[in-house]
Motif scaffolding. Structure first.
Motif, PDB file in Angstrom:
ATOM      1  N   ILE A 499       7.688 -34.886   2.092  1.00 59.80           N
ATOM      2  CA  ILE A 499       6.230 -34.911   1.952  1.00 59.80           C
ATOM      3  C   ILE A 499       5.841 -36.250   1.341  1.00 59.80           C
ATOM      4  O   ILE A 499       6.223 -36.563   0.213  1.00 59.80           O
ATOM      5  N   ASN A 500       5.103 -37.034   2.098  1.00 58.89           N
ATOM      6  CA  ASN A 500       4.658 -38.343   1.601  1.00 58.89           C
ATOM      7  C   ASN A 500       3.331 -38.256   0.855  1.00 58.89           C
ATOM      8  O   ASN A 500       3.175 -38.820  -0.223  1.00 58.89           O
ATOM      9  N   ASN A 501       2.380 -37.551   1.432  1.00 57.05           N
ATOM     10  CA  ASN A 501       1.079 -37.415   0.789  1.00 57.05           C
ATOM     11  C   ASN A 501       0.350 -36.229   1.377  1.00 57.05           C
ATOM     12  O   ASN A 501       0.743 -35.697   2.425  1.00 57.05           O
ATOM     13  N   ALA A 502      -0.696 -35.801   0.695  1.00 56.77           N
ATOM     14  CA  ALA A 502      -1.525 -34.689   1.155  1.00 56.77           C
ATOM     15  C   ALA A 502      -2.967 -34.976   0.764  1.00 56.77           C
ATOM     16  O   ALA A 502      -3.233 -35.481  -0.319  1.00 56.77           O
ATOM     17  N   ALA A 503      -3.886 -34.665   1.676  1.00 60.38           N
ATOM     18  CA  ALA A 503      -5.304 -34.892   1.407  1.00 60.38           C
ATOM     19  C   ALA A 503      -6.106 -33.799   2.089  1.00 60.38           C
ATOM     20  O   ALA A 503      -5.714 -33.281   3.143  1.00 60.38           O
ATOM     21  N   PHE A 504      -7.229 -33.435   1.479  1.00 63.65           N
ATOM     22  CA  PHE A 504      -8.119 -32.419   2.048  1.00 63.65           C
ATOM     23  C   PHE A 504      -9.187 -33.137   2.863  1.00 63.65           C
ATOM     24  O   PHE A 504     -10.038 -33.834   2.312  1.00 63.65           O
ATOM     25  N   LEU A 505      -9.131 -32.979   4.193  1.00 64.56           N
ATOM     26  CA  LEU A 505     -10.021 -33.693   5.091  1.00 64.56           C
ATOM     27  C   LEU A 505     -10.630 -32.725   6.084  1.00 64.56           C
ATOM     28  O   LEU A 505      -9.914 -31.950   6.732  1.00 64.56           O
ATOM     29  N   ASN A 506     -11.945 -32.763   6.212  1.00 62.29           N
ATOM     30  CA  ASN A 506     -12.663 -31.979   7.214  1.00 62.29           C
ATOM     31  C   ASN A 506     -12.291 -30.501   7.165  1.00 62.29           C
ATOM     32  O   ASN A 506     -12.045 -29.865   8.193  1.00 62.29           O
ATOM     33  N   GLY A 507     -12.229 -29.962   5.965  1.00 64.53           N
ATOM     34  CA  GLY A 507     -12.014 -28.531   5.810  1.00 64.53           C
ATOM     35  C   GLY A 507     -10.577 -28.082   5.873  1.00 64.53           C
ATOM     36  O   GLY A 507     -10.316 -26.865   5.902  1.00 64.53           O
ATOM     37  N   ALA A 508      -9.623 -28.994   5.915  1.00 65.20           N
ATOM     38  CA  ALA A 508      -8.208 -28.603   5.985  1.00 65.20           C
ATOM     39  C   ALA A 508      -7.369 -29.618   5.222  1.00 65.20           C
ATOM     40  O   ALA A 508      -7.771 -30.768   5.024  1.00 65.20           O
ATOM     41  N   TRP A 509      -6.201 -29.164   4.782  1.00 64.93           N
ATOM     42  CA  TRP A 509      -5.236 -30.060   4.147  1.00 64.93           C
ATOM     43  C   TRP A 509      -4.425 -30.762   5.216  1.00 64.93           C
ATOM     44  O   TRP A 509      -3.861 -30.109   6.110  1.00 64.93           O
ATOM     45  N   GLN A 510      -4.381 -32.077   5.153  1.00 64.64           N
ATOM     46  CA  GLN A 510      -3.531 -32.859   6.043  1.00 64.64           C
ATOM     47  C   GLN A 510      -2.337 -33.351   5.241  1.00 64.64           C
ATOM     48  O   GLN A 510      -2.485 -34.099   4.280  1.00 64.64           O
ATOM     49  N   ILE A 511      -1.156 -32.914   5.639  1.00 61.46           N
ATOM     50  CA  ILE A 511       0.075 -33.248   4.936  1.00 61.46           C
ATOM     51  C   ILE A 511       0.889 -34.166   5.834  1.00 61.46           C
ATOM     52  O   ILE A 511       1.253 -33.798   6.953  1.00 61.46           O
ATOM     53  N   ASN A 540       5.628 -34.958  12.010  1.00 57.71           N
ATOM     54  CA  ASN A 540       5.301 -35.803  10.871  1.00 57.71           C
ATOM     55  C   ASN A 540       3.985 -35.428  10.191  1.00 57.71           C
ATOM     56  O   ASN A 540       3.585 -36.101   9.243  1.00 57.71           O
ATOM     57  N   GLN A 541       3.327 -34.376  10.676  1.00 52.12           N
ATOM     58  CA  GLN A 541       2.051 -34.016  10.087  1.00 52.12           C
ATOM     59  C   GLN A 541       1.810 -32.521  10.210  1.00 52.12           C
ATOM     60  O   GLN A 541       2.170 -31.890  11.201  1.00 52.12           O
ATOM     61  N   LEU A 542       1.177 -31.964   9.169  1.00 53.20           N
ATOM     62  CA  LEU A 542       0.754 -30.573   9.159  1.00 53.20           C
ATOM     63  C   LEU A 542      -0.724 -30.534   8.800  1.00 53.20           C
ATOM     64  O   LEU A 542      -1.203 -31.352   8.021  1.00 53.20           O
ATOM     65  N   ARG A 543      -1.440 -29.570   9.386  1.00 52.14           N
ATOM     66  CA  ARG A 543      -2.809 -29.282   8.964  1.00 52.14           C
ATOM     67  C   ARG A 543      -2.874 -27.802   8.627  1.00 52.14           C
ATOM     68  O   ARG A 543      -2.542 -26.953   9.465  1.00 52.14           O
ATOM     69  N   VAL A 544      -3.279 -27.509   7.396  1.00 51.06           N
ATOM     70  CA  VAL A 544      -3.255 -26.132   6.905  1.00 51.06           C
ATOM     71  C   VAL A 544      -4.571 -25.824   6.206  1.00 51.06           C
ATOM     72  O   VAL A 544      -5.267 -26.711   5.718  1.00 51.06           O
TER      73      VAL A 544
END
Length: 1269
Positions: A499-511, A540-544
């Motif tokens: 996990i490099n970073n996580a941010a809350f964008l447009n109603g979802a967490w982008q990891i 390389n990416q998750l949206r949760v």
């Protein structure tokens, strides 16, 4: 007809394909003047390789002018030649000489790409090259014995080839250029050092080709001055007589990629050919050179350079040569000594040897990545790795007369181990061993893509995407020479998530990270310890989703990703910032409340953060921002110091706090810092006890800044229709003494800058404008008012006044602006109004007014600061009530504005709230008149008589002298002790007369704010603990709901003696033999913030003998002091069978998060019908939303009733549902019947005393009367 069409078509074709006349005439003239043999009757097709036309066959694009039969020289006639303006190629034979003007006139040939002259005699013009067309990219002069003008080398931007057939000196170049050259490639033949140039100005030159024709030219060594050449070819002609030292300046060319030396054994060197500064070189060819005098390693290369070294006809001392080139090629070389034993072969892809080698092939050659090719050698033995591949196309062995092998054999094959680099997107498996070959095969014998890291020792294969540690890879070696090759198995372990970073964008967490996987079923993601819903999964990416952060900036949160059992974890945070914490309060409230923690880079994630008091973890109540957290703390002991510790990761803050029994402010849903309350959980109002009603946006008037709306509001099971209007009424200029100077007409123009913002503007005078801006906030939002940040709750309407520069008639004058607020109830009965105006405790920069109808408030906040130009000043304002009735309140806000400069800015806002406090409970309420009450007291005698009770005007009885009950007919008696039920907190017991008593908690219901049920839960499992004292017996039941997150505690006290108990700040006496229930619910996970709980209690009394002579009776008493409607808040329940009455007292208070709060108790429909032997009650205890816990506290008593239930109206005295007449009612009927009967008897005697039958009739009537009596 068709015949003529064909003829016409052929004729048109012939005409259209003829060479244009001008060029045809030019060819005619050239043919004559230069004595050429061209066939001009068929120009385009009849002059193969001499003349060429374009595709249209109308213009000449190529011309070859051959030597005429008669010897020349012949001069080109420019006038005719340059009519051929479409030429792209020109070829001039040795006797055809261009004039000096020829080179200038080339500018006319704008399509020209190539000129080749066999010979040039004479001096070239000094401006040669200046007038070349841009299209020209190749100039070849085969034989030229003259000086080359600088202008040609500077201005020509193509490939220049000079003197390729020169046999003697004469061709000379300038030693340097005065400016940068455009030349791309240069080919020269040098005699007598005619080429002795410094190349520093050849900045565009990429290719340099030099032929050295004599000993003088062999001294040239300025190759290193050419800054950008990538291709260098040095060729020594056989006309050179002597041997010279190899010029090594080419080693200084940083851009060189190809070096070709054909030296005819005329160059040698006693220095290493040092190319270590050149990483990009990839090809070196050396032909006919004795390298025996060159020291080790002969050629030194850059460590990263991948070079092919091709040696031909060279003498090569193999013991000196560094063999770690990508490819090694020896063709017809004299190879001294054997190939060295060196680990450097692992850098080599291929080795090619053709002829003249009879030495050994060392074992280390097996390490090459590609193949070994031997042609025409005398090699007699090979390492076993090559024998494993014998007969395949992998390596090539031809005409090696001493190699006697006939078939493959692999005696030393050994597979040792494997390693892997396996990201989930697919990775590699490295196989290690001896004589593994260069190719891996799958379990079916099919070749797989193989990367050779070290030949025969380390092979790498690619693996597909995957996850976890349960898959295998099966493979074989040398299957192409041995179909019985052993099967090997590698157990695969794919990499854990990164996990490099996580941010809350447009109603979802982008990891973002690595080693995720596109199959969502294999992935679990926890953010801040909460299981997420995976919307998208890539490598390389998750949206949760599943957690919305409480704020947007500086989010620090733990992220845990599991992919097929493999785990990755990190704490995602902004870089470069450090956590700092502080507790702004040092004194806590003993009854429990909230404590803020302020600082920087704080987190709401309680998996990486904690606040403790003396080691006990506090619960996070609200995360306002990364600089403020609010925690809930429980009841504390006065006089005790507590250690407060905040931990976040490696950071720790600690301090000591003390405890007081006084809150610093008045607050319901919030906390205090000093004397200022702060609201939580969406609450607002002066004491944080109100919730926004969430009304829709009010309609917008198109021409006037008025907000006017009518809407129903439901709260506490009561619906109230309300209407409000807010609008400016006047803007005036007044003198200091109050005399009106100007009264401006309220005429506005509406503008709409963007959605939810409506601006109305009117002109005051000149350029002075008055603007009223209405803003609607659907959701909570922190906004900027004058000099402060203000939190607007949802459904807030903001009114902003903006006035631009105003020219006052006198500096002492002022503007007077008024806004009117009307608030009214549509309902005209059962309504109370109240109004409160004060400074707002939660914000010292605000004043407020609360206009109230019952539980509904119109809450107005007035900013007491205003902005005048850039200064923040105190507002000169007044808020006054214009009129008030129980159903309508009108008020006015007046603002005085003196000279303010360029701009005046001021705000107030309005929200409709649902308040926990009824208007009737405020100071000076006004209420609609109640309906007249004319209800008599019950009982015979009334209220049990004057020694037992007193009749009140509202029809209720006040009992005295130890009596109780609805008609003061009962006295308390002990409930028989109960045996605890280990499985549920039920109470079941039986009196000595066989009357059974039952108490139970049926369920817990969650209701919305309108009272509609959203869910209901029963509690399946309980744990029981019993505590006995002299005063009482206590049964402690505990259970959990929602996977342990919600705790339910029920305490049942059976009192052995009269006791005084305290609850919600009130004391009461519990009689010996009575029962008290206390139910505590901790951390119920409400579905909505405005929802409430209903705890359902069931009680019953039953004659266990089921006697047909039994009677039952039920009476409900309501709390008349409660401001809710009559008969909506249960206070007492009496259920009676025969002479025993079971009574329940329901408190109108509960403890909510440590604070006493008013609650309601409602009668619920019972599924068990009452009968003559049983009476039942079902009561719902309604409690408000809580953050931490609620406690409710009903109690139960047994009474001896001295009035039989059959004498009470509504009693049930049989098994049927029909209600029987009471004895009092029957007595009345009997008395009336007796009077009527006596009258009838007298009349009958008078009428028939003389008849024969009179005696019989009189006797019958006497008999009936006797029975009635």
């Amino acid at each position: 007809m068709i015949k003529y069409l064909i003829i016409l078509f052929l004729l048109f074709s012939v005409i259209s394909s003829q060479v244009v006349i001008e060029q045809k005439e030019a060819l005619d003239q050239l043919k004559v003047s230069l004595s050429q043999t061209w066939d001009l009757t068929n120009i385009c097709t009849g002059n193969s390789n001499l003349l060429k036309c374009d595709n249209s066959q109308t213009v000449i694009t190529k011309i070859v002018i051959s030597n005429p039969a008669m010897s020349g020289p012949w001069t080109i006639p420019d006038a005719s030649f340059f009519k051929l303006v479409n030429l792209t190629e020109i070829y001039l034979s040795s006797d055809i000489l261009p004039t000096s003007t020829f080179w200038t006139n080339l500018q006319l040939l704008t399509h020209l790409t190539k000129i080749q002259c066999a010979k040039i005699n004479g001096i070239l013009p000094n401006d040669m090259g200046v007038y070349f067309p841009q299209s020209l990219n190749q100039l070849i002069i085969d034989n030229i014995l003259t000086a080359i003008p600088e202008s040609l080398l500077i201005n020509f931007g193509g490939t220049l080839q000079l003197g390729g057939t020169n046999s003697n000196s004469g061709l000379t170049f300038p030693t340097s250029l005065s400016q940068s050259s455009k030349l791309l490639a240069l080919y020269v033949t040098s005699h007598s050092l005619g080429f002795n140039m410094n190349g520093s100005n050849f900045i565009n030159l990429r290719s340099l080709n030099v032929k050295l024709a004599d000993d003088a030219s062999m001294a040239y060594d300025k190759y290193g001055t050419f800054p950008n050449i990538t291709y260098l070819n040095i060729q020594v002609l056989d006309t050179v007589a002597s041997t010279h030292a190899l010029p090594l300046s080419f080693c200084e060319i940083p851009t060189l990629s190809t070096l070709m030396l054909t030296v005819n054994n005329k160059y040698t060197t006693s220095y290493v050919i040092d190319l270590t500064s050149n990483q990009g070189i990839n090809l070196i060819t050396i032909e006919s050179m004795d390298l025996s005098t060159t020291p080790t390693p002969i050629i030194a290369r850059h460590d990263e350079a991948k070079i092919t070294l091709a040696l031909k006809l060279c003498t090569v001392p193999l013991d000196k040569l560094d063999i770690s080139f990508e490819q090694l090629m020896f063709t017809s070389c004299i190879m001294q000594n054997n190939l060295p034993s060196s680990s450097g072969y692992s850098e080599v892809t291929d080795i090619y040897i053709n002829g003249n080698y009879g030495g050994t092939i060392p074992e280390e050659v097996c390490r090459i990545k590609g193949k070994l090719q031997l042609y025409n050698t005398l090699v007699s033995a090979l390492p076993t790795c090559f024998l494993c591949e014998w007969g395949t196309q992998r390596n090539t062995f031809q005409n090696n007369i001493n190699l006697m092998y006939t078939q493959a054999s692999c005696p030393n094959l050994k597979f040792d181990n494997y390693t892997m680099d396996l990201p989930t997107s697919g990775g590699t498996l490295d196989l290690f061993g001896i004589d593994l070959g260069w190719q891996v095969f799958d379990e079916n014998g099919l070749p797989v893509v193989t990367m050779v890291i070290i030949g025969n020792s380390q092979l790498r294969v690619s693996l597909p995407p995957g996850t976890g540690s349960s898959s295998q890879y099966k493979f074989k070696f040398h299957y192409d020479t041995n179909s019985s090759a052993s099967l090997h198995i590698a157990n695969l372990q794919y990499s854990s998530p990164i996990i490099n970073n996580a941010a809350f964008l447009n109603g979802a967490w982008q990891i973002n990270g690595g080693n995720f996987y596109p199959n969502r079923d294999l992935i679990n993601v926890y953010v801040a310890g909460i299981l997420m819903n995976v919307l998208y999964a890539g490598f390389n990416q998750l949206r949760v989703t599943g957690l919305t952060p409480p704020y947007n900036d500086n989010i620090i949160v733990s992220v845990n990703v599991t992919v097929d059992g493999l785990n990755g974890y990190t704490i995602a945070s902004p870089s470069g910032e450090l956590t700092v914490a502080n507790a702004p309060v040092t004194e806590l409230f003993s009854g429990g409340s909230y404590i803020p923690i302020t600082g920087e880079m704080l987190t709401f994630d309680q998996t990486i953060m904690s606040l403790t008091l003396n080691g006990i973890i506090m619960n996070l109540a609200k995360a306002e921002s990364s600089s403020k957290l609010v925690f809930r703390y429980p009841t504390l002991t006065v006089g005790v110091s507590y250690e407060l510790v905040y931990k976040q990761g490696a950071y720790t803050y600690n301090t000591t706090v003390t405890v007081t029994n006084q809150l610093g402010c008045q607050v319901v849903q919030g906390y205090c810092i000093g004397t200022q309350p702060y609201c939580l959980n969406g609450y607002t109002g002066p004491d944080c006890s109100s919730l926004p009603a969430g009304l829709p946006q009010p309609p917008i008037n198109q021409t006037f800044p008025i907000t006017s709306t009518t809407s129903p509001v439901q709260f506490n099971n009561q619906e109230l229709n309300i209407r409000y209007s807010i609008y400016p009424t006047s803007v005036q200029e007044l003198t200091y003494s109050g005399t009106t100077v100007k009264d401006f007409p309220m005429i506005f123009e509406k503008l709409e800058p963007n959605p939810n913002i409506y601006q109305y503007t009117m002109n005051l005078t000149g350029s002075s404008l008055f603007s009223s801006v209405i803003r609607w906030y659907k959701d909570p939002q922190i906004v900027e008012y004058s000099g402060s940040r203000v939190e607007n709750v949802k459904s807030t309407t903001r009114y902003q006044t903006i006035i631009s520069t105003y020219p006052f008639a006198n500096p002492t004058n002022y503007l007077l602006m008024k806004y009117r607020i009307d608030f009214e109830s549509i309902e005209q009965s059962d309504v109370c109004s109240a109004i409160i105006s004060k400074l707002l405790p939660t914000d010292p920069n605000m004043a407020y007014t609360q206009s109230k109808f019952n539980y509904i408030d119109l809450f107005t906040r007035i900013d007491v600061l205003a902005m005048e130009t850039t200064d923040i000043t105190n507002l000169d304002f007044e808020s006054q009530v214009l009129s008030r009735t129980p159903t309508k309140i009108s008020q006015e806000i007046s603002v005085r504005i003196g000279d303010f400069g360029s701009v005046f800015l001021w705000d107030f806002d309005v929200t409709v709230l649902m308040d926990a406090k009824h208007a009737k409970q405020e100071l000076s309420p006004l209420c609609t008149p109640p309906p007249p009450v004319n209800k008599p007291c019950q009982g015979n005698p009334v209220c049990g008589g004057p020694t037992q009770g007193i009749c009140q005007t509202n029809g209720t009885c006040t009992c005295i002298n130890g009596y109780t009950g609805a008609i003061c007919d009962s006295k308390p008696t002990p409930i028989p002790p109960t045996k605890p039920n280990p499985n549920t907190p039920n109470t079941d017991t039986e009196t000595e007369s066989g009357v059974g008593l039952h108490i139970s908690i049926v369920s817990i219901r969650e209701l919305d704010y309108q009272g509609n049920q959203e869910r209901e839960l029963t509690i399946p499992r309980w744990l029981l603990k019993q505590v006995n004292t002299i005063e009482k017996i206590t049964y402690l039941y505990s259970s959990t709901l929602f996977n342990g997150s919600c705790l339910i505690n029920v305490t049942i006290d059976y009192f052995n003696q009269d006791s005084v108990v305290s609850f919600a700040g009130q004391n009461s006496t519990k009689l010996a033999g009575s029962i008290k229930y206390s139910a505590q619910i901790t951390k119920w996970p409400f579905l909505k913030q405005i929802n409430q709980l209903e705890v359902v209690f069931s009680s019953s009394i039953k004659d266990n003998s089921e006697s047909t002579d039994s009677c039952s009776y039920k009476n409900i008493e309501y709390d008349e002091s409660n401001p809710l409607e009559t008969q909506s808040n249960v206070r007492m329940v009496y259920i009676q069978v025969n002479d025993r009455t079971f009574s329940t007292t329901f408190n109108n208070l509960a403890v909510v998060d440590g604070i006493p709060r008013q609650i309601r108790n409602v009668l619920l429909p019972n599924q068990v019908n009452d009968s003559n032997t049983q009476s039942n009650s079902l009561i719902g205890v309604l409690t408000p939303h809580h953050s931490e816990y609620i406690i409710i506290d009903p109690d139960f008593n047994l009474l001896v009733s001295y009035v039989d239930p059959s004498d009470k109206e509504g009693s049930i005295c049989s098994d049927s549902d029909k209600k029987k007449l009471t004895k009092a009612q029957l007595a009345g009927i009997i008395v009336a019947s007796s009077v009527i009967g006596v009258a009838l008897l007298i009349m009958a005697v008078y009428l028939i005393k003389r008849t024969t039958t009179s005696k019989i009739l009189i006797g019958k009537m006497k008999s009936k009367l006797n029975r009635l009596n």
